[in-house]
Motif scaffolding. Structure first.
Motif, PDB file in Angstrom:
ATOM      1  N   GLU A   1      18.622   3.960 -13.782  1.00  0.00           N
ATOM      2  CA  GLU A   1      17.424   4.788 -13.924  1.00  0.00           C
ATOM      3  C   GLU A   1      16.459   4.625 -12.758  1.00  0.00           C
ATOM      4  OE1 GLU A   1      16.527   7.023 -16.418  1.00  0.00           O
ATOM      5  OE2 GLU A   1      18.626   6.860 -16.993  1.00  0.00           O
ATOM      6  N   ARG A   2      16.449   3.433 -12.148  1.00  0.00           N
ATOM      7  CA  ARG A   2      15.536   3.169 -11.023  1.00  0.00           C
ATOM      8  C   ARG A   2      16.286   2.356  -9.977  1.00  0.00           C
ATOM      9  NH1 ARG A   2       9.837   1.265 -13.788  1.00  0.00           N
ATOM     10  NH2 ARG A   2       9.439   3.126 -15.057  1.00  0.00           N
ATOM     11  N   ARG A   3      17.093   3.031  -9.208  1.00  0.00           N
ATOM     12  CA  ARG A   3      17.991   2.339  -8.287  1.00  0.00           C
ATOM     13  C   ARG A   3      17.332   1.999  -6.954  1.00  0.00           C
ATOM     14  NH1 ARG A   3      22.938   1.225  -9.169  1.00  0.00           N
ATOM     15  NH2 ARG A   3      23.337   2.690 -10.837  1.00  0.00           N
ATOM     16  N   PHE A   4      16.196   2.607  -6.628  1.00  0.00           N
ATOM     17  CA  PHE A   4      15.551   2.391  -5.332  1.00  0.00           C
ATOM     18  C   PHE A   4      14.346   1.468  -5.525  1.00  0.00           C
ATOM     19  CE2 PHE A   4      17.942   6.258  -5.079  1.00  0.00           C
ATOM     20  CZ  PHE A   4      18.602   6.127  -3.877  1.00  0.00           C
ATOM     21  N   VAL A   5      14.398   0.327  -4.854  1.00  0.00           N
ATOM     22  CA  VAL A   5      13.436  -0.750  -5.089  1.00  0.00           C
ATOM     23  C   VAL A   5      12.599  -0.996  -3.840  1.00  0.00           C
ATOM     24  CG1 VAL A   5      13.175  -3.185  -5.685  1.00  0.00           C
ATOM     25  CG2 VAL A   5      15.012  -1.835  -6.733  1.00  0.00           C
ATOM     26  N   VAL A   6      11.295  -1.095  -4.023  1.00  0.00           N
ATOM     27  CA  VAL A   6      10.384  -1.476  -2.942  1.00  0.00           C
ATOM     28  C   VAL A   6       9.887  -2.885  -3.222  1.00  0.00           C
ATOM     29  CG1 VAL A   6       8.180  -1.038  -1.807  1.00  0.00           C
ATOM     30  CG2 VAL A   6       9.652   0.883  -2.446  1.00  0.00           C
ATOM     31  N   GLN A   7      10.029  -3.775  -2.241  1.00  0.00           N
ATOM     32  CA  GLN A   7       9.449  -5.110  -2.301  1.00  0.00           C
ATOM     33  C   GLN A   7       8.343  -5.180  -1.250  1.00  0.00           C
ATOM     34  OE1 GLN A   7      12.840  -7.663  -1.663  1.00  0.00           O
ATOM     35  NE2 GLN A   7      13.336  -7.747  -3.847  1.00  0.00           N
ATOM     36  N   LEU A   8       7.134  -5.406  -1.709  1.00  0.00           N
ATOM     37  CA  LEU A   8       5.968  -5.469  -0.821  1.00  0.00           C
ATOM     38  C   LEU A   8       5.481  -6.905  -0.757  1.00  0.00           C
ATOM     39  CD1 LEU A   8       3.840  -3.808   0.841  1.00  0.00           C
ATOM     40  CD2 LEU A   8       2.447  -3.827  -1.244  1.00  0.00           C
ATOM     41  N   GLU A   9       5.489  -7.496   0.446  1.00  0.00           N
ATOM     42  CA  GLU A   9       5.076  -8.882   0.624  1.00  0.00           C
ATOM     43  C   GLU A   9       3.788  -8.917   1.438  1.00  0.00           C
ATOM     44  OE1 GLU A   9       8.090 -12.217   0.924  1.00  0.00           O
ATOM     45  OE2 GLU A   9       7.232 -12.245   2.933  1.00  0.00           O
ATOM     46  N   THR A  10       2.777  -9.575   0.889  1.00  0.00           N
ATOM     47  CA  THR A  10       1.456  -9.627   1.513  1.00  0.00           C
ATOM     48  C   THR A  10       1.111 -11.063   1.888  1.00  0.00           C
ATOM     49  OG1 THR A  10       0.755  -7.770   0.116  1.00  0.00           O
ATOM     50  CG2 THR A  10      -0.982  -9.019   1.238  1.00  0.00           C
ATOM     51  N   VAL A  11       0.715 -11.293   3.135  1.00  0.00           N
ATOM     52  CA  VAL A  11       0.293 -12.616   3.603  1.00  0.00           C
ATOM     53  C   VAL A  11      -1.230 -12.679   3.551  1.00  0.00           C
ATOM     54  CG1 VAL A  11       0.355 -14.274   5.493  1.00  0.00           C
ATOM     55  CG2 VAL A  11       2.289 -12.734   5.133  1.00  0.00           C
ATOM     56  N   HIS A  12      -1.757 -13.702   2.844  1.00  0.00           N
ATOM     57  CA  HIS A  12      -3.192 -13.875   2.665  1.00  0.00           C
ATOM     58  C   HIS A  12      -3.668 -15.011   3.566  1.00  0.00           C
ATOM     59  CE1 HIS A  12      -2.963 -11.364  -1.005  1.00  0.00           C
ATOM     60  NE2 HIS A  12      -1.783 -11.942  -1.142  1.00  0.00           N
ATOM     61  N   ARG A  13      -4.557 -14.686   4.469  1.00  0.00           N
ATOM     62  CA  ARG A  13      -4.912 -15.605   5.549  1.00  0.00           C
ATOM     63  C   ARG A  13      -5.604 -16.880   5.076  1.00  0.00           C
ATOM     64  NH1 ARG A  13      -9.122 -14.269  10.463  1.00  0.00           N
ATOM     65  NH2 ARG A  13      -8.841 -16.220  11.593  1.00  0.00           N
ATOM     66  N   LEU A  14      -6.652 -16.748   4.282  1.00  0.00           N
ATOM     67  CA  LEU A  14      -7.474 -17.907   3.966  1.00  0.00           C
ATOM     68  C   LEU A  14      -6.788 -18.860   3.002  1.00  0.00           C
ATOM     69  CD1 LEU A  14     -11.005 -16.278   3.714  1.00  0.00           C
ATOM     70  CD2 LEU A  14      -9.953 -17.470   5.634  1.00  0.00           C
ATOM     71  N   ARG A  15      -5.792 -18.374   2.253  1.00  0.00           N
ATOM     72  CA  ARG A  15      -5.055 -19.257   1.343  1.00  0.00           C
ATOM     73  C   ARG A  15      -3.722 -19.706   1.934  1.00  0.00           C
ATOM     74  NH1 ARG A  15      -3.771 -16.618  -3.777  1.00  0.00           N
ATOM     75  NH2 ARG A  15      -4.005 -14.589  -2.756  1.00  0.00           N
ATOM     76  N   ALA A  16      -3.317 -19.139   3.052  1.00  0.00           N
ATOM     77  CA  ALA A  16      -2.052 -19.470   3.705  1.00  0.00           C
ATOM     78  C   ALA A  16      -0.876 -19.287   2.748  1.00  0.00           C
ATOM     79  CB  ALA A  16      -2.069 -20.889   4.267  1.00  0.00           C
ATOM     80  N   VAL A  17      -0.917 -18.218   1.969  1.00  0.00           N
ATOM     81  CA  VAL A  17       0.167 -17.915   1.045  1.00  0.00           C
ATOM     82  C   VAL A  17       0.567 -16.454   1.204  1.00  0.00           C
ATOM     83  CG1 VAL A  17      -0.660 -19.613  -0.627  1.00  0.00           C
ATOM     84  CG2 VAL A  17      -1.335 -17.216  -0.884  1.00  0.00           C
ATOM     85  N   TYR A  18       1.748 -16.141   0.665  1.00  0.00           N
ATOM     86  CA  TYR A  18       2.135 -14.739   0.553  1.00  0.00           C
ATOM     87  C   TYR A  18       2.521 -14.448  -0.890  1.00  0.00           C
ATOM     88  CZ  TYR A  18       6.921 -16.583   0.981  1.00  0.00           C
ATOM     89  OH  TYR A  18       8.083 -17.293   0.805  1.00  0.00           O
ATOM     90  N   THR A  19       2.299 -13.208  -1.283  1.00  0.00           N
ATOM     91  CA  THR A  19       2.652 -12.774  -2.632  1.00  0.00           C
ATOM     92  C   THR A  19       3.621 -11.607  -2.530  1.00  0.00           C
ATOM     93  OG1 THR A  19       0.664 -11.384  -2.669  1.00  0.00           O
ATOM     94  CG2 THR A  19       0.522 -13.546  -3.719  1.00  0.00           C
ATOM     95  N   LEU A  20       4.509 -11.524  -3.496  1.00  0.00           N
ATOM     96  CA  LEU A  20       5.574 -10.531  -3.477  1.00  0.00           C
ATOM     97  C   LEU A  20       5.488  -9.669  -4.726  1.00  0.00           C
ATOM     98  CD1 LEU A  20       8.122  -9.524  -2.015  1.00  0.00           C
ATOM     99  CD2 LEU A  20       9.406 -11.342  -3.151  1.00  0.00           C
ATOM    100  N   ASP A  21       5.374  -8.363  -4.521  1.00  0.00           N
ATOM    101  CA  ASP A  21       5.387  -7.392  -5.619  1.00  0.00           C
ATOM    102  C   ASP A  21       6.617  -6.516  -5.477  1.00  0.00           C
ATOM    103  OD1 ASP A  21       2.852  -7.999  -6.963  1.00  0.00           O
ATOM    104  OD2 ASP A  21       1.957  -7.363  -5.067  1.00  0.00           O
ATOM    105  N   GLU A  22       7.059  -5.953  -6.592  1.00  0.00           N
ATOM    106  CA  GLU A  22       8.309  -5.205  -6.586  1.00  0.00           C
ATOM    107  C   GLU A  22       8.243  -4.096  -7.620  1.00  0.00           C
ATOM    108  OE1 GLU A  22      12.681  -6.948  -6.451  1.00  0.00           O
ATOM    109  OE2 GLU A  22      11.904  -6.977  -8.505  1.00  0.00           O
ATOM    110  N   GLY A  23       8.859  -2.967  -7.288  1.00  0.00           N
ATOM    111  CA  GLY A  23       8.922  -1.862  -8.244  1.00  0.00           C
ATOM    112  C   GLY A  23      10.116  -0.971  -7.981  1.00  0.00           C
ATOM    113  N   GLY A  24      10.649  -0.375  -9.039  1.00  0.00           N
ATOM    114  CA  GLY A  24      11.827   0.483  -8.916  1.00  0.00           C
ATOM    115  C   GLY A  24      11.493   1.948  -9.112  1.00  0.00           C
TER     116      GLY A  24
END
Length: 280
Positions: free
Chosen positions: A199-222
């Protein structure tokens, strides 16, 4: 032995097993101090090494610069004193780990990222002891670590996914300059071959790097079609990103629609506790 010493030892003391190994080893030796080791695994006798690094030579500040992570696989033959070396450029640490896991690395070992120092730009005694304003520059991806449990769960699935996904494209979503240096973001567009992803074969993974926390977060959707996925990508704005269609972080499959709770049954008739008296 750190990474620079390891590569120098291989270059000086071991013979490349083939032409490709010689080429990769020369390139790594020449620029070894530009590779920042993020995670690593090795077999029990130390003859096979799996390394995830960031590459300082790829700053990631322009849309056409794709590879920010590097996967390195070294296999040694002590009897012949030869080394077999392969490397693969990847867009994220998760996908670098995927390449290594398919070559025999332990996915759990690659999930144990090396801690980030309080001042990642310090080279130690005698080195350049500089500090960027804030903690890190967002484009310096190798100094970021997973920022939440969802990100780690999605990455773990990526490393273990085998041939489930096909990467269709990857690109920068927006630069740090679009956010005043606060963050930048990159995305990967995938084709999901899982039977339950029809039903949702095409997936976007969006990775964001946050400067002041020195981390990245990953979101995903189909998405149902590639056109829908690309239309969502085209609408990305650094000032605010539209939510992605929900997926389960552990499975990567669309979240099942919630069924409405059944209406409460009417209360059963209860006779009054005291007999009623009727008067005329």
């Amino acid at each position: 032995m750190n990474f620079v010493e390891m590569i120098d030892n291989l270059y000086q003391q071991w013979k490349p097993a083939d032409e490709a190994s010689g080429r990769f080893l020369r390139d790594l030796w020449f620029d070894s101090d530009h590779y920042i080791v993020v995670a690593a695994d090795e077999n029990s006798d130390g003859t096979e090494h799996f390394i995830v690094t960031g590459n300082e030579l790829n700053m990631g500040e322009e849309p056409w610069v794709a590879e920010r992570a590097v996967a390195i696989h070294v296999r040694l033959d002590p009897d012949a004193r030869t080394c077999h070396v392969r490397r693969a450029d990847a867009f994220t640490f998760g996908w670098a780990g995927h390449w290594l896991a398919r070559r025999g690395a332990d996915p759990d070992a690659l999930a144990r990222y090396r801690p980030l120092s309080a001042n990642p730009y310090s080279r130690g005694p005698g080195g350049d002891d500089c500090q960027a304003e804030g903690l890190i520059s967002p484009s310096h991806y190798w100094y970021a670590r997973p920022g939440d449990a969802r990100t780690r769960t999605i990455e773990d699935r990526i490393r273990r996914s085998g041939d489930r996904y096909e990467i269709l494209t990857w690109q920068m979503a927006y630069t740090e300059h679009a956010t005043g240096g606060e963050r930048d973001a990159h995305l990967v567009l995938l084709l999901d071959n899982h039977p339950r992803a029809a039903e949702r074969r095409f997936v976007v993974q969006l990775e964001t790097v946050h400067r002041l926390r020195a981390v990245y977060t990953l979101d995903e959707g189909g998405f149902r079609t590639e056109k829908e996925a690309r239309e969502w990508v085209d609408r990305i704005d650094a000032r605010g990103v539209a939510p992605l269609p929900a997926t389960d972080p552990a499975t990567g499959l669309p979240v099942a629609a919630r069924r409405a709770a059944p209406a409460a049954a009417p209360a059963a008739f209860q006779p009054p506790s005291t007999p009623r008296r009727f008067t005329r």
